[in-house]
Scaffold this motif. Structure first.
Motif, PDB file in Angstrom:
ATOM      1  N   TYR A   9      40.970  49.799  50.127  1.00  0.00           N
ATOM      2  CA  TYR A   9      40.648  48.682  50.199  1.00  0.00           C
ATOM      3  C   TYR A   9      41.484  47.689  50.493  1.00  0.00           C
ATOM      4  O   TYR A   9      43.074  47.833  49.915  1.00  0.00           O
ATOM      5  CB  TYR A   9      40.159  48.322  48.730  1.00  0.00           C
ATOM      6  CG  TYR A   9      40.157  47.020  47.993  1.00  0.00           C
ATOM      7  CD1 TYR A   9      38.540  46.957  48.014  1.00  0.00           C
ATOM      8  CD2 TYR A   9      40.675  45.917  47.854  1.00  0.00           C
ATOM      9  CE1 TYR A   9      38.536  45.566  47.960  1.00  0.00           C
ATOM     10  CE2 TYR A   9      40.569  44.308  47.936  1.00  0.00           C
ATOM     11  CZ  TYR A   9      39.516  44.143  47.316  1.00  0.00           C
ATOM     12  OH  TYR A   9      38.692  43.191  47.265  1.00  0.00           O
ATOM     13  N   SER A  10      41.608  46.468  51.489  1.00  0.00           N
ATOM     14  CA  SER A  10      42.551  45.648  51.726  1.00  0.00           C
ATOM     15  C   SER A  10      42.508  44.584  50.436  1.00  0.00           C
ATOM     16  O   SER A  10      41.501  43.898  50.844  1.00  0.00           O
ATOM     17  CB  SER A  10      41.826  45.207  53.447  1.00  0.00           C
ATOM     18  OG  SER A  10      42.215  46.091  53.868  1.00  0.00           O
ATOM     19  N   PHE A  11      43.936  44.773  50.122  1.00  0.00           N
ATOM     20  CA  PHE A  11      43.827  43.594  48.971  1.00  0.00           C
ATOM     21  C   PHE A  11      44.268  42.483  50.248  1.00  0.00           C
ATOM     22  O   PHE A  11      45.373  42.086  50.989  1.00  0.00           O
ATOM     23  CB  PHE A  11      44.706  43.634  47.998  1.00  0.00           C
ATOM     24  CG  PHE A  11      44.576  44.581  47.625  1.00  0.00           C
ATOM     25  CD1 PHE A  11      43.730  44.511  45.752  1.00  0.00           C
ATOM     26  CD2 PHE A  11      44.741  46.332  47.523  1.00  0.00           C
ATOM     27  CE1 PHE A  11      44.032  45.804  45.195  1.00  0.00           C
ATOM     28  CE2 PHE A  11      44.518  46.824  46.007  1.00  0.00           C
ATOM     29  CZ  PHE A  11      43.873  46.862  45.352  1.00  0.00           C
ATOM     30  N   GLU A  14      46.131  36.768  47.663  1.00  0.00           N
ATOM     31  CA  GLU A  14      45.673  36.441  46.074  1.00  0.00           C
ATOM     32  C   GLU A  14      45.601  37.216  45.488  1.00  0.00           C
ATOM     33  O   GLU A  14      46.060  36.917  44.362  1.00  0.00           O
ATOM     34  CB  GLU A  14      44.899  35.118  46.807  1.00  0.00           C
ATOM     35  CG  GLU A  14      45.657  33.877  46.892  1.00  0.00           C
ATOM     36  CD  GLU A  14      46.530  33.208  46.395  1.00  0.00           C
ATOM     37  OE1 GLU A  14      46.223  33.104  44.968  1.00  0.00           O
ATOM     38  OE2 GLU A  14      47.877  33.079  47.108  1.00  0.00           O
ATOM     39  N   GLU A  15      44.942  37.871  45.748  1.00  0.00           N
ATOM     40  CA  GLU A  15      44.142  39.327  44.937  1.00  0.00           C
ATOM     41  C   GLU A  15      45.267  40.492  44.614  1.00  0.00           C
ATOM     42  O   GLU A  15      45.514  40.909  42.619  1.00  0.00           O
ATOM     43  CB  GLU A  15      42.835  40.516  45.380  1.00  0.00           C
ATOM     44  CG  GLU A  15      42.079  39.658  45.593  1.00  0.00           C
ATOM     45  CD  GLU A  15      41.104  40.537  46.649  1.00  0.00           C
ATOM     46  OE1 GLU A  15      39.975  40.242  46.601  1.00  0.00           O
ATOM     47  OE2 GLU A  15      41.692  41.276  47.961  1.00  0.00           O
ATOM     48  N   ALA A  16      46.383  40.328  44.683  1.00  0.00           N
ATOM     49  CA  ALA A  16      47.476  41.164  44.779  1.00  0.00           C
ATOM     50  C   ALA A  16      48.119  40.569  44.243  1.00  0.00           C
ATOM     51  O   ALA A  16      48.819  40.724  42.696  1.00  0.00           O
ATOM     52  CB  ALA A  16      48.889  41.465  46.160  1.00  0.00           C
ATOM     53  N   LYS A  17      48.945  38.752  43.290  1.00  0.00           N
ATOM     54  CA  LYS A  17      49.266  38.153  43.290  1.00  0.00           C
ATOM     55  C   LYS A  17      48.455  38.385  41.411  1.00  0.00           C
ATOM     56  O   LYS A  17      49.678  38.356  40.255  1.00  0.00           O
ATOM     57  CB  LYS A  17      49.581  37.154  43.462  1.00  0.00           C
ATOM     58  CG  LYS A  17      50.061  36.452  44.939  1.00  0.00           C
ATOM     59  CD  LYS A  17      50.477  35.083  45.714  1.00  0.00           C
ATOM     60  CE  LYS A  17      50.992  34.966  46.678  1.00  0.00           C
ATOM     61  NZ  LYS A  17      50.881  33.837  46.677  1.00  0.00           N
ATOM     62  N   PHE A  40      52.471  49.596  43.664  1.00  0.00           N
ATOM     63  CA  PHE A  40      52.235  49.055  44.772  1.00  0.00           C
ATOM     64  C   PHE A  40      51.893  47.735  44.867  1.00  0.00           C
ATOM     65  O   PHE A  40      52.285  47.148  46.216  1.00  0.00           O
ATOM     66  CB  PHE A  40      51.379  50.087  45.321  1.00  0.00           C
ATOM     67  CG  PHE A  40      50.367  49.457  46.532  1.00  0.00           C
ATOM     68  CD1 PHE A  40      51.108  50.098  47.667  1.00  0.00           C
ATOM     69  CD2 PHE A  40      48.842  49.192  46.847  1.00  0.00           C
ATOM     70  CE1 PHE A  40      51.081  49.697  48.582  1.00  0.00           C
ATOM     71  CE2 PHE A  40      48.727  48.374  47.513  1.00  0.00           C
ATOM     72  CZ  PHE A  40      48.892  48.691  49.050  1.00  0.00           C
ATOM     73  N   VAL A  41      50.532  47.565  43.548  1.00  0.00           N
ATOM     74  CA  VAL A  41      50.147  46.344  43.572  1.00  0.00           C
ATOM     75  C   VAL A  41      51.659  44.960  43.536  1.00  0.00           C
ATOM     76  O   VAL A  41      51.424  43.632  44.269  1.00  0.00           O
ATOM     77  CB  VAL A  41      49.605  45.468  42.828  1.00  0.00           C
ATOM     78  CG1 VAL A  41      48.797  44.225  42.764  1.00  0.00           C
ATOM     79  CG2 VAL A  41      48.378  46.147  43.293  1.00  0.00           C
ATOM     80  N   GLU A  42      52.482  44.991  42.756  1.00  0.00           N
ATOM     81  CA  GLU A  42      54.064  44.636  42.385  1.00  0.00           C
ATOM     82  C   GLU A  42      54.502  44.406  44.002  1.00  0.00           C
ATOM     83  O   GLU A  42      55.075  43.117  44.159  1.00  0.00           O
ATOM     84  CB  GLU A  42      54.676  44.891  41.849  1.00  0.00           C
ATOM     85  CG  GLU A  42      53.958  44.294  40.117  1.00  0.00           C
ATOM     86  CD  GLU A  42      55.046  45.197  38.907  1.00  0.00           C
ATOM     87  OE1 GLU A  42      55.881  45.307  39.136  1.00  0.00           O
ATOM     88  OE2 GLU A  42      54.535  44.584  38.183  1.00  0.00           O
ATOM     89  N   ASP A  43      54.856  45.191  44.559  1.00  0.00           N
ATOM     90  CA  ASP A  43      55.477  44.447  45.480  1.00  0.00           C
ATOM     91  C   ASP A  43      54.772  43.879  46.633  1.00  0.00           C
ATOM     92  O   ASP A  43      55.074  43.268  47.464  1.00  0.00           O
ATOM     93  CB  ASP A  43      56.168  46.765  46.319  1.00  0.00           C
ATOM     94  CG  ASP A  43      56.756  46.448  47.594  1.00  0.00           C
ATOM     95  OD1 ASP A  43      57.731  46.063  47.749  1.00  0.00           O
ATOM     96  OD2 ASP A  43      56.035  46.981  48.924  1.00  0.00           O
ATOM     97  N   ARG A  47      56.319  40.613  48.238  1.00  0.00           N
ATOM     98  CA  ARG A  47      56.632  40.291  49.491  1.00  0.00           C
ATOM     99  C   ARG A  47      55.820  39.209  49.816  1.00  0.00           C
ATOM    100  O   ARG A  47      56.066  38.719  51.019  1.00  0.00           O
ATOM    101  CB  ARG A  47      56.427  41.992  50.410  1.00  0.00           C
ATOM    102  CG  ARG A  47      57.115  42.487  50.309  1.00  0.00           C
ATOM    103  CD  ARG A  47      56.597  43.578  51.368  1.00  0.00           C
ATOM    104  NE  ARG A  47      55.893  44.768  50.262  1.00  0.00           N
ATOM    105  CZ  ARG A  47      54.666  44.994  51.141  1.00  0.00           C
ATOM    106  NH1 ARG A  47      54.709  44.828  52.594  1.00  0.00           N
ATOM    107  NH2 ARG A  47      53.758  45.883  50.605  1.00  0.00           N
ATOM    108  N   SER A  48      54.789  38.925  49.496  1.00  0.00           N
ATOM    109  CA  SER A  48      53.818  37.860  50.337  1.00  0.00           C
ATOM    110  C   SER A  48      54.503  36.507  49.371  1.00  0.00           C
ATOM    111  O   SER A  48      54.331  35.340  50.034  1.00  0.00           O
ATOM    112  CB  SER A  48      52.579  37.819  50.137  1.00  0.00           C
ATOM    113  OG  SER A  48      51.819  37.841  48.629  1.00  0.00           O
ATOM    114  N   MET A  49      54.904  36.732  48.561  1.00  0.00           N
ATOM    115  CA  MET A  49      55.945  34.997  47.410  1.00  0.00           C
ATOM    116  C   MET A  49      56.950  34.837  48.332  1.00  0.00           C
ATOM    117  O   MET A  49      57.360  35.120  48.948  1.00  0.00           O
ATOM    118  CB  MET A  49      56.286  35.514  46.615  1.00  0.00           C
ATOM    119  CG  MET A  49      55.372  35.856  45.635  1.00  0.00           C
ATOM    120  SD  MET A  49      55.736  36.478  43.497  1.00  0.00           S
ATOM    121  CE  MET A  49      53.873  37.065  43.264  1.00  0.00           C
TER     122      MET A  49
END
Length: 61
Positions: A9-11, A14-17, A40-43, A47-49
């Motif tokens: 799945y490609s998050f 916004e979904e990861a956050k 993984f999700v937190e990382d 990284r996107s913030m």
């Protein structure tokens, strides 16, 4: 389904956050078997913030 099966799945950022925030808020209720996913999700989210977004994120938890 066998244990060797994998899901892909490609998050979005916004979904990861959102997932990272959910994991942080519900930490006591999240099964430990999800720790790898949580990390993984937190990382991905971190990284996107921007710095400002990270400050808001940590205030929300």
């Amino acid at each position: 389904m066998s244990e060797d099966s994998a899901f892909h799945y490609s998050f979005t950022a916004e979904e990861a956050k959102s997932l990272a925030l959910l994991f942080r808020r519900q930490r006591q209720g999240v099964d430990r078997s999800l720790d790898t996913l949580r990390l993984f999700v937190e990382d991905c989210a971190y990284r996107s913030m921007t710095i400002d977004e990270a400050e808001v994120f940590f205030r929300e938890t």
